[in-house]
Design a protein around this motif. Structure first.
Motif, PDB file in Angstrom:
ATOM      1  N   MET A 135      26.151 143.836  62.184  1.00  7.59           N
ATOM      2  CA  MET A 135      27.218 143.930  63.172  1.00  7.59           C
ATOM      3  C   MET A 135      28.080 142.683  62.993  1.00  7.59           C
ATOM      4  SD  MET A 135      26.524 146.851  64.322  1.00  7.59           S
ATOM      5  CE  MET A 135      27.880 147.037  65.482  1.00  7.59           C
ATOM      6  N   GLY A 136      29.373 142.887  62.823  1.00 11.45           N
ATOM      7  CA  GLY A 136      30.239 141.774  62.446  1.00 11.45           C
ATOM      8  C   GLY A 136      30.267 141.663  60.936  1.00 11.45           C
ATOM      9  N   HIS A 137      30.693 140.502  60.457  1.00 12.15           N
ATOM     10  CA  HIS A 137      30.951 140.343  59.028  1.00 12.15           C
ATOM     11  C   HIS A 137      29.699 139.913  58.274  1.00 12.15           C
ATOM     12  CE1 HIS A 137      34.763 139.962  61.162  1.00 12.15           C
ATOM     13  NE2 HIS A 137      35.321 140.468  60.078  1.00 12.15           N
ATOM     14  N   LEU A 138      29.552 140.474  57.098  1.00  8.32           N
ATOM     15  CA  LEU A 138      28.447 140.061  56.226  1.00  8.32           C
ATOM     16  C   LEU A 138      28.639 138.597  55.823  1.00  8.32           C
ATOM     17  CD1 LEU A 138      25.908 141.088  54.853  1.00  8.32           C
ATOM     18  CD2 LEU A 138      27.322 141.967  52.982  1.00  8.32           C
ATOM     19  N   GLU A 139      29.880 138.145  55.802  1.00  8.65           N
ATOM     20  CA  GLU A 139      30.208 136.766  55.401  1.00  8.65           C
ATOM     21  C   GLU A 139      30.193 135.806  56.588  1.00  8.65           C
ATOM     22  OE1 GLU A 139      32.520 139.278  55.275  1.00  8.65           O
ATOM     23  OE2 GLU A 139      31.798 140.066  53.368  1.00  8.65           O
ATOM     24  N   ALA A 140      29.792 136.305  57.770  1.00  6.42           N
ATOM     25  CA  ALA A 140      29.777 135.420  58.943  1.00  6.42           C
ATOM     26  C   ALA A 140      28.831 134.255  58.695  1.00  6.42           C
ATOM     27  CB  ALA A 140      29.332 136.186  60.183  1.00  6.42           C
ATOM     28  N   GLU A 141      29.075 133.159  59.408  1.00  5.89           N
ATOM     29  CA  GLU A 141      28.210 131.986  59.284  1.00  5.89           C
ATOM     30  C   GLU A 141      26.756 132.393  59.505  1.00  5.89           C
ATOM     31  OE1 GLU A 141      28.286 128.046  61.781  1.00  5.89           O
ATOM     32  OE2 GLU A 141      30.311 128.627  61.103  1.00  5.89           O
ATOM     33  N   LYS A 142      26.529 133.196  60.526  1.00  2.00           N
ATOM     34  CA  LYS A 142      25.188 133.737  60.772  1.00  2.00           C
ATOM     35  C   LYS A 142      25.335 135.254  60.931  1.00  2.00           C
ATOM     36  CE  LYS A 142      21.401 133.498  64.122  1.00  2.00           C
ATOM     37  NZ  LYS A 142      21.643 134.326  65.314  1.00  2.00           N
ATOM     38  N   PRO A 143      25.156 135.994  59.835  1.00  4.81           N
ATOM     39  CA  PRO A 143      25.338 137.449  59.930  1.00  4.81           C
ATOM     40  C   PRO A 143      24.304 138.053  60.884  1.00  4.81           C
ATOM     41  CG  PRO A 143      25.079 136.735  57.634  1.00  4.81           C
ATOM     42  CD  PRO A 143      24.740 135.565  58.489  1.00  4.81           C
TER      43      PRO A 143
END
Ligand code: GTP
Ligand code: SPV
Ligand code: MN
Length: 610
Positions: A135-143
């Motif tokens: 949920m959210g971006h795979l590249e998020a700081e904490k996916p």
């Protein structure tokens, strides 16, 4: 695909990952539920084709006419499985107090015992799909990872539209040895050898259960969106709200839009309206006022964090729209129409037309005849609706022609204004502005709305729906209000979004809407951003700041000044009648209600002279 005739145990299971936690989870659930097969989902086009072909062959899906709706499908649910089941939804915290007073609660171990009983053998004769998703971006700081195990191909196909999922996600989870939210879903309809399947398997017994401490989700008996696509309401709101409380951010039932003025000034707006109260429509609004532009970022869920700059940054954790179909048309929501017309969509509980297209109440050009969502022959003369009021389209967000490029930015967008809103025939004016963050929290905490078909139960009953989150707050709602208050206390008020309250649904004496709504709501957005920039005038009323006469742009709108005044009117008598209701609502929370909310109520009461 892993095909196995032998019983699956943690030591015999293999899969395309070395992540021990995932393998163990899959093996344990397989051991309990006894599926015939396990399929690790890749998210590929081939997999979509296989799934949808299989759904067509079991009668769950009808392929729509590819010349009209390419790669799109129609589904009709069992009539007992059409909406979220709030009375079957539980927050099973260790301590009952942590679920209170707005959620159903049961002791987690008791609930698990009950549900293990239901899950035992429940996937017999079926495939268990393993859906790695983020949920959210795979590249998020904490996916924010999850694994959904489901015995429903319909859910698997829908998850591919609604969430980022598949091989890339699983590989990243493996690489990071990442934590994930384990999500178990079963329609609760095992098949004995030789037993024929039905088009929409489900079970009379339904449980939608969140275990907040464990960050786990167990769902049983329903195939409907919010009950079964576990990344959406169960994870991205109920479980995420608990994570957000612990980590200092917000998980909210909000759309996110980007508004650009004729001068090129960009503002980002988030808005919380209860289910079926206008989020998707506002998120894709086509402004009627010249030179203004809206782009979409999200239509249902916003995850918001304070950034290094002190501003509140929002991302949409989803990847598709799961929108209310009835009422959607070229006038009310042309961008939604363009999105679904590109195909690759699933339509549930709408009507099927003889030429292989879909139709619903409020769509242009009613067909001479159609098959209703219940399978009856329908014509425009029929005395029943062709589509269920909570029928839905499920369509990829990337197909939206006004998707803002910021959708792909893991940092999200800095929010300038938050709108709260509900569906109220009376009392609540078209728009007003909160005095400050705490007052805005009070407005959110006392938000009221008439119930809709998005949840099973009576429709049109006014209830308090705080921050449009009543069915989605994963912990004690008094603590949740406190969390909102603290966001205001701990941060620089000047950098936080300004809070407004809107009501598109106020009626005149004849029952007609006082405000035309839809694209005309751009006029309200314009007033909101002009307020933020100190340009638009307002008058102070006991409830907050209402547009001053002449400050809301109705140029070119066929609306008299009297009609506008009626839409904006603050009736002290009507508001005094709200006071005991708010009082009663707050009393439910006992000592868990932040004291400042009582102070706000006292302030409102004294301003109303009541
Ligand atoms: P969920 O997906 O359940 O969370 O709903 P939502 O908040 O996204 O609601 P949506 O935008 O799908 O709108 C629900 C219903 O409200 C639809 O039938 C719309 O046609 C109607 N609606 C939306 N905006 C307006 C408006 O400005 N005025 C009026 N009168 N109706 C509206
Ligand atoms: C809602 O009911 O608020 C929805 C639809 O957005 S569902 O995903 O089913 O919850
Ligand atoms: Mn919603």
């Amino acid at each position: 695909m892993t095909a196995t005739a032998d019983p699956i145990t943690p030591s015999t299971l293999s899969g395309p990952t070395t992540h021990r936690g995932i393998l163990d989870f899959v093996a344990e659930v397989a051991e309990l539920t006894q599926p015939d097969r396990i399929q690790w989902c890749t998210g590929s086009d081939e997999e979509w084709t296989e799934l949808t072909d299989a759904l067509v062959s079991t009668g769950t899906f009808t392929r729509l006419n590819p010349a009209i709706k390419p790669n799109s499908f129609y589904a009709a649910s069992d009539p007992i499985d059409v909406a979220r089941v709030e009375d079957r939804t539980y927050i099973c915290s260790v301590d009952e107090r942590d679920a209170g007073p707005t959620n159903n609660w049961m002791d987690p171990e008791t609930m698990k015992t009950t549900m293990r009983g239901l899950y035992a053998g429940c996937m017999r004769g079926r495939t268990m799909y393993v859906i790695p998703f983020v949920m959210g971006h795979l590249e998020a700081e904490k996916p924010m990872f999850g694994i959904e195990l489901t015995d429903s191909a319909y859910v698997t196909a829908s998850m591919r539209v609604m969430a980022r999922m598949g091989t890339a996600v699983l590989d990243r989870m493996t690489e990071l040895d990442a934590d994930f939210v384990p999500c178990i879903h079963s329609v609760g309809h095992p098949l004995e050898p030789g037993q024929a399947d039905v088009a929409w398997p489900c079970n009379d017994t339904k449980y939608i259960v969140q275990f907040p401490e464990e960050r786990a989700i167990w769902s049983f008996g329903s195939g409907y969106g919010g009950n079964a696509l576990l990344g959406k309401k169960c994870y991205a709101l109920r479980i995420a709200s608990v994570m957000a409380r612990d980590e200092g951010w917000l998980a909210e039932h909000m759309l996110i839009l980007k508004l650009t003025s004729p001068q090129g000034v960009v503002k980002y707006i988030a808005a919380a309206f209860p289910s079926a109260c206008g989020k998707t429509n506002l998120a894709m609004l086509k402004p009627t006022i010249p030179g203004w532009k809206v782009e979409s970022i999200g239509d249902d869920i916003a995850w918001m964090r304070i950034g290094d700059d002190g501003r509140l940054w929002a991302v949409n954790p989803e990847y598709g729209f799961f929108g209310v179909a009835p009422g959607t048309n070229e006038h009310t929501n042309p961008h939604a129409m363009a999105t679904i017309n590109k195909g690759n969509s699933v339509f549930t509980n709408v009507a099927l037309t003889p030429d292989g297209d879909i139709w619903w109440e409020g769509l242009e050009n009613p067909p001479a005849t159609a098959t209703s969502w219940k399978g009856e022959e329908w014509t425009p003369e029929s005395d029943f609706d062709s589509s269920h009021p909570n029928s839905r389209y499920c369509t990829p967000i990337k197909q939206c022609d006004i998707l803002a490029p910021e959708f792909d930015d893991p940092r999200g967008v800095p929010i300038d204004a938050i709108l709260f809103g509900g569906r109220r025939k009376t009392t609540v004016p078209l728009v007003f502005e909160a005095r400050d963050w705490t007052h805005g929290t009070f407005l959110g905490a006392t938000l009221s709305s008439e119930t809709t078909a998005a949840a099973v139960g009576a429709v049109g009953v006014v209830r308090r729906d705080p921050m449009a989150m009543l069915p989605f707050i994963g912990y004690n709602a008094g603590d949740y209000f406190g969390h909102w208050i603290n966001v205001g206390k701990d941060n620089d008020a000047a950098k936080l979004p300004k809070i407004f309250y809107v009501n598109w649904f106020r009626r005149d004496d004849e029952g007609g809407f006082l405000w035309p709504g839809f694209g005309e709501n751009s006029r309200v957005l314009k007033w909101v951003v002009e307020r933020i920039d100190g340009q638009a005038a307002a008058v102070e009323t006991p409830i907050g700041h209402v547009p001053a006469p002449g400050s809301l742009d109705i140029d070119g709108l066929d609306m008299t000044d009297e009609a506008l005044a009626a839409a904006l009117h603050v009736d002290a008598e009507e508001w005094r009648a709200e006071l005991p209701q708010i009082q009663e609502w707050f009393e439910k929370f006992g000592d868990d209600l932040p004291a400042v909310l009582w102070t706000e109520l006292d302030g409102l009461r004294s301003r109303l002279g009541g």
